[in-house]
Design a protein around this motif. Sequence first.
Motif, PDB file in Angstrom:
ATOM      1  N   LEU A  99      -5.090   0.873   8.858  1.00 43.45           N
ATOM      2  CA  LEU A  99      -4.552   0.702   7.100  1.00 43.45           C
ATOM      3  C   LEU A  99      -4.485  -1.550   7.714  1.00 43.45           C
ATOM      4  O   LEU A  99      -4.277  -2.129   7.034  1.00 43.45           O
ATOM      5  N   ALA A 139       0.905  -0.734  -0.099  1.00 44.31           N
ATOM      6  CA  ALA A 139      -0.137   0.148  -0.036  1.00 44.31           C
ATOM      7  C   ALA A 139       0.979   1.199  -0.165  1.00 44.31           C
ATOM      8  O   ALA A 139       2.144   1.426   0.599  1.00 44.31           O
ATOM      9  N   TYR A 194      -3.536   5.452  -0.520  1.00 46.43           N
ATOM     10  CA  TYR A 194      -4.681   6.210   0.604  1.00 46.43           C
ATOM     11  C   TYR A 194      -3.924   7.444   1.296  1.00 46.43           C
ATOM     12  O   TYR A 194      -3.105   7.560   1.246  1.00 46.43           O
ATOM     13  N   ALA A 208       0.226   5.450   1.503  1.00 47.77           N
ATOM     14  CA  ALA A 208      -0.313   6.163   1.903  1.00 47.77           C
ATOM     15  C   ALA A 208       1.004   7.022   2.216  1.00 47.77           C
ATOM     16  O   ALA A 208       2.265   7.214   2.489  1.00 47.77           O
ATOM     17  N   HIS A 219      -6.583  11.577   2.738  1.00 46.18           N
ATOM     18  CA  HIS A 219      -7.283  12.605   3.093  1.00 46.18           C
ATOM     19  C   HIS A 219      -8.041  13.094   2.414  1.00 46.18           C
ATOM     20  O   HIS A 219      -7.682  13.706   1.332  1.00 46.18           O
ATOM     21  N   TRP A 265      -9.874   8.538   2.786  1.00 49.67           N
ATOM     22  CA  TRP A 265     -10.411   7.944   3.816  1.00 49.67           C
ATOM     23  C   TRP A 265     -10.292   9.347   4.335  1.00 49.67           C
ATOM     24  O   TRP A 265     -10.559  10.419   4.705  1.00 49.67           O
ATOM     25  N   ARG A 319      -7.517   5.828  -2.717  1.00 42.53           N
ATOM     26  CA  ARG A 319      -8.988   5.322  -1.482  1.00 42.53           C
ATOM     27  C   ARG A 319      -8.579   6.645  -0.322  1.00 42.53           C
ATOM     28  O   ARG A 319      -7.651   6.961   0.660  1.00 42.53           O
TER      29      ARG A 319
END
Length: 272
Positions: free
Chosen positions: A164, A114, A138, A116, A140, A157, A155
Amino acid sequence: MTTEPALDLPVCLACGTQYAAPRADCPICEDERQYVPRSGQQWTSLRELRAGDYTVAVEQEGPGVYGVGTRERFAIGQRALLVRAASGNVLWDCVTYLDDRLVEHLVDLGGITAIAISHPHYYTTMVDWADTFGVPLYLHERDRQWVGRPSERIRFWSGDTFALAEDLTLVNPGVHFAGGTVLHWRDGAGGKGALCTGDIVQVVPNRELVAFMYSYPNFLPERPSVVRRAADMLAGLAFDDLYGAWWNATIIGGAERVVQHAAKRYLELTVG
Protein backbone atom coordinates in the motif's frame (compact mmCIF):
# COMPACT_ATOMS: atom_id res chain seq x y z
CA MET A 1 -15.65 13.91 1.29
CA THR A 2 -17.45 13.33 -2.00
CA THR A 3 -20.89 11.74 -1.68
CA GLU A 4 -23.60 10.93 0.83
CA PRO A 5 -23.98 7.27 1.87
CA ALA A 6 -26.61 5.20 0.08
CA LEU A 7 -28.93 5.21 3.06
CA ASP A 8 -31.69 2.96 1.71
CA LEU A 9 -29.75 0.08 0.17
CA PRO A 10 -30.45 -3.28 1.86
CA VAL A 11 -28.17 -4.36 4.68
CA CYS A 12 -28.22 -7.92 6.02
CA LEU A 13 -29.18 -7.83 9.68
CA ALA A 14 -27.07 -10.91 10.51
CA CYS A 15 -23.73 -10.03 8.90
CA GLY A 16 -24.03 -6.31 8.12
CA THR A 17 -23.30 -6.63 4.40
CA GLN A 18 -24.82 -3.99 2.13
CA TYR A 19 -26.08 -4.96 -1.33
CA ALA A 20 -26.60 -2.86 -4.45
CA ALA A 21 -30.29 -3.82 -4.79
CA PRO A 22 -32.99 -5.66 -2.85
CA ARG A 23 -32.69 -9.44 -2.85
CA ALA A 24 -34.16 -12.42 -1.05
CA ASP A 25 -30.93 -13.96 0.18
CA CYS A 26 -27.54 -12.99 1.59
CA PRO A 27 -24.88 -15.17 -0.04
CA ILE A 28 -22.39 -14.43 2.71
CA CYS A 29 -24.77 -15.73 5.38
CA GLU A 30 -25.73 -18.78 3.32
CA ASP A 31 -22.08 -19.80 3.13
CA GLU A 32 -20.98 -22.29 5.82
CA ARG A 33 -18.58 -19.73 7.30
CA GLN A 34 -21.56 -17.66 8.46
CA TYR A 35 -25.22 -18.57 8.99
CA VAL A 36 -28.80 -17.51 8.36
CA PRO A 37 -30.49 -17.07 11.76
CA ARG A 38 -33.25 -19.53 12.62
CA SER A 39 -35.68 -16.60 12.44
CA GLY A 40 -34.83 -16.27 8.74
CA GLN A 41 -33.22 -13.69 6.51
CA GLN A 42 -33.91 -10.13 7.66
CA TRP A 43 -32.89 -6.76 6.26
CA THR A 44 -32.27 -3.25 7.49
CA SER A 45 -30.61 -0.15 6.01
CA LEU A 46 -28.13 2.48 7.03
CA ARG A 47 -31.01 4.93 7.37
CA GLU A 48 -32.75 2.62 9.87
CA LEU A 49 -29.50 2.09 11.77
CA ARG A 50 -28.98 5.85 12.02
CA ALA A 51 -32.44 6.16 13.53
CA GLY A 52 -31.45 3.71 16.27
CA ASP A 53 -29.47 4.18 19.45
CA TYR A 54 -25.94 3.55 18.26
CA THR A 55 -23.10 5.39 19.97
CA VAL A 56 -20.03 5.95 17.83
CA ALA A 57 -16.62 5.29 19.32
CA VAL A 58 -13.06 6.05 18.22
CA GLU A 59 -10.62 4.91 20.88
CA GLN A 60 -6.88 4.40 20.92
CA GLU A 61 -5.93 0.75 21.30
CA GLY A 62 -2.17 1.05 20.87
CA PRO A 63 0.54 3.34 19.51
CA GLY A 64 -0.90 4.96 16.40
CA VAL A 65 -3.85 2.54 16.22
CA TYR A 66 -7.47 3.54 16.94
CA GLY A 67 -10.53 1.32 17.17
CA VAL A 68 -13.45 2.62 15.08
CA GLY A 69 -17.09 1.58 15.40
CA THR A 70 -20.02 1.66 17.79
CA ARG A 71 -20.27 0.77 21.46
CA GLU A 72 -23.41 -1.26 20.78
CA ARG A 73 -22.99 -4.52 18.90
CA PHE A 74 -24.42 -4.82 15.40
CA ALA A 75 -24.31 -7.96 13.21
CA ILE A 76 -20.96 -9.74 13.66
CA GLY A 77 -19.80 -7.09 16.10
CA GLN A 78 -16.32 -6.23 14.80
CA ARG A 79 -14.72 -2.82 14.96
CA ALA A 80 -12.45 -1.29 12.33
CA LEU A 81 -8.99 0.18 12.92
CA LEU A 82 -7.48 3.50 11.93
CA VAL A 83 -3.75 3.00 11.40
CA ARG A 84 -1.93 6.34 11.54
CA ALA A 85 1.09 5.54 9.41
CA ALA A 86 3.65 8.07 8.23
CA SER A 87 2.56 7.36 4.64
CA GLY A 88 -1.06 8.23 5.46
CA ASN A 89 -3.94 7.01 7.57
CA VAL A 90 -5.46 3.68 6.49
CA LEU A 91 -8.80 2.28 7.61
CA TRP A 92 -8.34 -1.43 8.21
CA ASP A 93 -11.52 -3.49 7.96
CA CYS A 94 -14.93 -1.83 8.11
CA VAL A 95 -18.15 -1.56 10.08
CA THR A 96 -21.69 -1.08 8.77
CA TYR A 97 -22.55 1.98 10.82
CA LEU A 98 -21.47 5.35 9.41
CA ASP A 99 -22.69 8.83 10.28
CA ASP A 100 -21.41 12.42 10.43
CA ARG A 101 -20.16 12.02 14.00
CA LEU A 102 -17.95 9.10 13.07
CA VAL A 103 -16.64 10.94 10.02
CA GLU A 104 -15.80 13.99 12.15
CA HIS A 105 -13.83 11.88 14.62
CA LEU A 106 -11.72 10.44 11.82
CA VAL A 107 -11.23 13.81 10.12
CA ASP A 108 -9.93 15.15 13.44
CA LEU A 109 -7.34 12.34 13.39
CA GLY A 110 -6.19 13.26 9.89
CA GLY A 111 -8.78 11.52 7.72
CA ILE A 112 -8.25 8.42 5.60
CA THR A 113 -6.08 7.91 2.51
CA ALA A 114 -7.15 4.30 1.77
CA ILE A 115 -9.29 1.41 3.02
CA ALA A 116 -8.22 -2.24 3.07
CA ILE A 117 -10.34 -5.15 4.26
CA SER A 118 -9.36 -8.58 5.55
CA HIS A 119 -12.25 -10.68 4.19
CA PRO A 120 -15.91 -10.57 3.04
CA HIS A 121 -17.52 -10.69 6.51
CA TYR A 122 -16.31 -7.11 6.97
CA TYR A 123 -17.25 -5.71 3.55
CA THR A 124 -20.35 -4.14 5.18
CA THR A 125 -20.93 -0.58 3.83
CA MET A 126 -17.38 -0.35 2.48
CA VAL A 127 -18.44 1.51 -0.67
CA ASP A 128 -20.18 4.19 1.41
CA TRP A 129 -16.99 4.59 3.44
CA ALA A 130 -14.83 4.84 0.32
CA ASP A 131 -17.22 7.31 -1.32
CA THR A 132 -17.53 9.44 1.82
CA PHE A 133 -13.77 9.85 2.16
CA GLY A 134 -13.04 9.77 -1.57
CA VAL A 135 -10.44 7.02 -1.28
CA PRO A 136 -9.54 3.68 -2.93
CA LEU A 137 -10.72 0.41 -1.42
CA TYR A 138 -8.35 -2.60 -1.54
CA LEU A 139 -9.66 -6.18 -1.65
CA HIS A 140 -7.95 -9.40 -2.64
CA GLU A 141 -9.12 -10.66 -6.03
CA ARG A 142 -9.70 -14.17 -4.66
CA ASP A 143 -12.72 -12.82 -2.80
CA ARG A 144 -14.16 -10.89 -5.74
CA GLN A 145 -17.27 -13.12 -5.88
CA TRP A 146 -18.43 -11.89 -2.45
CA VAL A 147 -18.69 -8.20 -3.34
CA GLY A 148 -22.35 -7.24 -2.95
CA ARG A 149 -22.08 -3.69 -4.22
CA PRO A 150 -19.61 -3.06 -7.07
CA SER A 151 -17.78 0.26 -7.22
CA GLU A 152 -15.08 1.97 -9.26
CA ARG A 153 -13.35 2.66 -5.96
CA ILE A 154 -12.53 -1.03 -5.47
CA ARG A 155 -8.97 -2.02 -6.33
CA PHE A 156 -8.52 -5.78 -6.56
CA TRP A 157 -4.98 -6.91 -5.86
CA SER A 158 -3.45 -10.33 -6.48
CA GLY A 159 -0.63 -12.53 -5.28
CA ASP A 160 0.80 -13.01 -1.80
CA THR A 161 1.65 -9.38 -0.97
CA PHE A 162 0.78 -5.87 -2.06
CA ALA A 163 2.53 -2.68 -0.94
CA LEU A 164 0.00 0.00 0.00
CA ALA A 165 2.94 2.26 0.81
CA GLU A 166 6.59 1.94 1.82
CA ASP A 167 5.56 1.22 5.41
CA LEU A 168 2.29 -0.70 4.84
CA THR A 169 1.95 -4.12 3.19
CA LEU A 170 -1.08 -6.33 2.60
CA VAL A 171 -0.34 -10.04 3.01
CA ASN A 172 -2.58 -12.93 1.90
CA PRO A 173 -2.19 -15.95 4.23
CA GLY A 174 -5.53 -17.23 2.90
CA VAL A 175 -6.92 -18.32 6.27
CA HIS A 176 -10.74 -18.25 6.65
CA PHE A 177 -11.23 -17.09 3.02
CA ALA A 178 -9.04 -17.60 -0.04
CA GLY A 179 -8.43 -13.86 -0.10
CA GLY A 180 -7.97 -13.64 3.68
CA THR A 181 -5.61 -10.71 4.25
CA VAL A 182 -3.63 -9.11 7.07
CA LEU A 183 -2.01 -5.67 7.17
CA HIS A 184 1.62 -5.31 8.22
CA TRP A 185 2.67 -1.90 9.52
CA ARG A 186 6.44 -1.83 9.48
CA ASP A 187 6.76 1.14 11.84
CA GLY A 188 4.07 0.10 14.30
CA ALA A 189 4.77 -0.73 17.94
CA GLY A 190 7.47 1.91 18.12
CA GLY A 191 9.34 0.54 15.13
CA LYS A 192 9.04 -3.16 16.09
CA GLY A 193 6.16 -3.71 13.69
CA ALA A 194 2.42 -4.31 14.09
CA LEU A 195 0.04 -6.73 12.42
CA CYS A 196 -3.68 -6.04 11.90
CA THR A 197 -5.47 -9.32 11.31
CA GLY A 198 -9.25 -9.09 11.66
CA ASP A 199 -10.05 -12.72 12.40
CA ILE A 200 -7.72 -14.14 9.77
CA VAL A 201 -5.56 -14.60 12.85
CA GLN A 202 -8.06 -14.50 15.70
CA VAL A 203 -7.16 -13.06 19.10
CA VAL A 204 -8.57 -15.36 21.82
CA PRO A 205 -8.95 -14.99 25.62
CA ASN A 206 -5.58 -16.63 26.28
CA ARG A 207 -3.21 -14.03 24.88
CA GLU A 208 -0.51 -16.68 24.56
CA LEU A 209 -2.50 -18.22 21.70
CA VAL A 210 -4.36 -17.20 18.56
CA ALA A 211 -6.88 -19.16 16.47
CA PHE A 212 -7.01 -20.19 12.82
CA MET A 213 -10.54 -21.16 11.75
CA TYR A 214 -12.41 -21.80 8.51
CA SER A 215 -15.73 -20.98 10.20
CA TYR A 216 -15.88 -19.34 13.60
CA PRO A 217 -19.63 -19.54 14.32
CA ASN A 218 -19.86 -23.12 13.06
CA PHE A 219 -16.57 -24.31 14.61
CA LEU A 220 -15.03 -25.62 11.39
CA PRO A 221 -11.23 -25.69 11.72
CA GLU A 222 -8.96 -24.33 9.04
CA ARG A 223 -7.11 -26.86 6.88
CA PRO A 224 -3.65 -27.69 8.28
CA SER A 225 -2.00 -26.98 4.92
CA VAL A 226 -3.43 -23.44 4.99
CA VAL A 227 -2.26 -22.85 8.57
CA ARG A 228 1.21 -24.14 7.73
CA ARG A 229 1.44 -21.78 4.75
CA ALA A 230 0.16 -18.87 6.84
CA ALA A 231 2.71 -19.52 9.59
CA ASP A 232 5.52 -19.60 7.02
CA MET A 233 4.36 -16.33 5.45
CA LEU A 234 3.98 -14.54 8.78
CA ALA A 235 7.39 -15.80 9.95
CA GLY A 236 8.90 -13.49 7.35
CA LEU A 237 7.38 -10.40 8.99
CA ALA A 238 8.61 -8.47 12.02
CA PHE A 239 5.81 -7.50 14.41
CA ASP A 240 5.58 -7.07 18.16
CA ASP A 241 1.89 -6.07 18.45
CA LEU A 242 -1.18 -7.70 16.91
CA TYR A 243 -4.68 -6.21 16.54
CA GLY A 244 -7.63 -8.54 16.02
CA ALA A 245 -11.23 -7.96 15.02
CA TRP A 246 -12.94 -6.88 18.25
CA TRP A 247 -12.65 -4.02 20.70
CA ASN A 248 -9.44 -4.49 22.72
CA ALA A 249 -8.66 -7.80 21.01
CA THR A 250 -4.96 -7.04 21.06
CA ILE A 251 -1.66 -8.68 21.84
CA ILE A 252 0.75 -5.95 22.87
CA GLY A 253 4.30 -7.26 22.90
CA GLY A 254 5.58 -10.66 21.80
CA ALA A 255 2.88 -11.18 19.16
CA GLU A 256 5.17 -12.76 16.57
CA ARG A 257 6.19 -15.46 19.06
CA VAL A 258 2.55 -16.06 20.03
CA VAL A 259 1.46 -16.57 16.41
CA GLN A 260 4.19 -19.08 15.67
CA HIS A 261 3.58 -20.95 18.93
CA ALA A 262 -0.17 -21.13 18.22
CA ALA A 263 0.39 -22.39 14.68
CA LYS A 264 2.75 -25.09 16.00
CA ARG A 265 0.19 -26.22 18.59
CA TYR A 266 -2.59 -26.21 15.99
CA LEU A 267 -0.61 -28.48 13.68
CA GLU A 268 0.39 -30.78 16.55
CA LEU A 269 -3.25 -31.18 17.55
CA THR A 270 -4.66 -31.63 14.05
CA VAL A 271 -2.06 -33.67 12.18
CA GLY A 272 0.17 -34.91 15.00
